[in-house]
Scaffold this active site. Structure first.
Site, PDB file in Angstrom:
ATOM      1  N   GLY A 238       8.787  -1.178  -4.584  1.00 40.31           N
ATOM      2  CA  GLY A 238       7.594  -0.574  -5.155  1.00 40.31           C
ATOM      3  C   GLY A 238       6.924   0.337  -4.143  1.00 40.31           C
ATOM      4  N   CYS A 239       6.030   1.192  -4.626  1.00 42.49           N
ATOM      5  CA  CYS A 239       5.393   2.150  -3.727  1.00 42.49           C
ATOM      6  C   CYS A 239       4.448   1.462  -2.745  1.00 42.49           C
ATOM      7  CB  CYS A 239       4.663   3.226  -4.520  1.00 42.49           C
ATOM      8  SG  CYS A 239       3.414   2.613  -5.684  1.00 42.49           S
ATOM      9  N   TYR A 240       3.601   0.554  -3.216  1.00 37.97           N
ATOM     10  CA  TYR A 240       2.701  -0.152  -2.309  1.00 37.97           C
ATOM     11  C   TYR A 240       3.473  -0.981  -1.279  1.00 37.97           C
ATOM     12  CZ  TYR A 240      -1.426   0.963  -5.218  1.00 37.97           C
ATOM     13  OH  TYR A 240      -2.443   1.604  -5.892  1.00 37.97           O
TER      14      TYR A 240
ATOM     15  N   THR B 153       6.419  -0.420  -0.087  1.00 38.36           N
ATOM     16  CA  THR B 153       7.053   0.487   0.869  1.00 38.36           C
ATOM     17  C   THR B 153       6.107   0.824   2.007  1.00 38.36           C
ATOM     18  OG1 THR B 153       8.585   1.473  -0.726  1.00 38.36           O
ATOM     19  CG2 THR B 153       7.979   2.819   1.174  1.00 38.36           C
TER      20      THR B 153
ATOM     21  N   GLU C 107      -0.438   8.246  -1.691  1.00 38.96           N
ATOM     22  CA  GLU C 107      -0.838   6.862  -1.480  1.00 38.96           C
ATOM     23  C   GLU C 107      -1.203   6.642  -0.015  1.00 38.96           C
ATOM     24  OE1 GLU C 107       1.425   3.751  -3.546  1.00 38.96           O
ATOM     25  OE2 GLU C 107       1.828   2.934  -1.558  1.00 38.96           O
TER      26      GLU C 107
END
Length: 337
Positions: free
Chosen positions: A145-147, A149, A235
């Protein structure tokens, strides 16, 4: 060249994945699929991708005639398609959460019943900076997931050194992280000139971060709070670490130098990073600060949630799987020249 299908190419991450494969010097984009927009051309839906291909309805008999696939569908919808691809010998990078977790009970607690239980636990967690060797030999990679990562790249050096006693992760992401389907929170009127925390007690990326931190030597319960900010994409993750032992600033700086000095997609900087610095790139930009007054270690990480947080990292993983340089097809590409 390896022939690649991109399933779910009409979404934000899927369209970028298709663009990157289409421009890649080694991969050939063979198919792009969409569940609700089949028949339309991808470059009509997402003009900036410049991918002049028609979106097709998913057909495992047709779309399994490739070497590899990027599956860009949501959790639970992705797993059955991944299973059909693997049955036919297709190598897969899955961008959903279906194969990231290793504990079946934890998965079901956070996501519900799994769509391909026979395959559960077979995915290699696709963060190359932590699991490069395992990814190289994998046929199924679970793209992070992006968070997670950003958070894991920020915290892994401290975790391996036994320096994390407790951590608060304050994360902010643009509205593209919520996908193309509009919600009350992502509607322009609600999101513009606003900033809102969400899922403050139970965000699904929490067990993923905890699992991987434990794998790096820091089994702990984290505090993780995401925020929606008025950006299209981007992000920033701010990590506030209470150390578990005494340390010197030189030790902390050395941990990050040792971890990332040769990593092509991680940039260490002295000052805190911003999201514009990494937009439409596969970079994660990091800075680490030792606060003597509070005795905390502060780590900041910025990524593009659709690139290093999704499609760019998926292509990076495919590069590793095929023995290519990790910058192949990613370096120098931007959607907005």
């Amino acid at each position: 060249m390896a022939r690649v299908a991109v399933l779910g190419a009409s979404g934000y991450a899927g369209s970028i994945a298709a663009m990157l494969v289409h421009r890649h010097p080694f991969f050939e984009l063979a198919h792009v699929t969409a569940r609700s927009e089949a028949g339309a051309r991808l470059d009509d839906i997402h003009p900036r991708t410049r991918v002049p291909m028609e979106l097709e309805s998913w057909d495992p008999k047709v779309h399994s005639g490739v070497d590899a696939a990027l599956v860009c569908w949501p959790h639970r919808a992705a797993a059955p398609a991944v299973a059909e691809l693997r049955e036919r010998g297709v190598r897969v990078v899955d961008l959903s959460a279906d194969f990231r977790l290793t504990d079946r009970g934890i998965y079901e607690d956070w996501y519900g019943a799994h769509g391909a239980p026979a395959l559960f636990g077979q995915g290699v967690y696709g963060l190359p900076e932590l699991h490069r060797e395992r990814i190289a030999g994998a046929d199924l990679v679970a793209n992070p997931g992006c968070y997670p990562t950003a958070a894991l790249l920020a915290l892994a050096p401290l975790a391996r050194a036994g320096l994390i006693g407790d951590v608060v992760i304050d994360a902010k992401s643009g509205v593209s992280g919520a996908g193309r389907e509009p919600t009350a929170a992502t509607h322009y009127v609600a999101a513009d000139e606003n900033m809102v925390p969400y899922k403050v007690e139970r965000h699904r990326h929490t067990p993923e971060i905890e699992q991987e931190l434990a794998g790096q030597g820091a089994p702990l319960t984290i505090t993780f709070t995401p925020h929606l900010v008025p950006l299209a994409q981007g992000e920033l993750v701010s990590c506030y670490v209470t150390p578990s032992r005494e340390y010197a600033e030189e030790e902390v700086a050395g941990l990050y130098d040792d971890a990332y000095a040769t990593e092509p997609w991680v940039e260490l900087r002295l000052g805190p990073p911003g999201v514009l610095e990494v937009r439409e790139t596969n970079y994660c930009r990091l800075s680490v600060h030792c606060d003597g007054r509070t005795n905390r270690i502060l780590v900041f990480a910025s990524i593009d949630n659709l690139w290093k947080g999704a499609a760019g990292q998926a292509v990076q993983c495919m590069n590793v799987m095929y023995g290519l340089g990790e910058t192949t097809g990613l370096d120098g590409i931007a959607m907005f020249p």
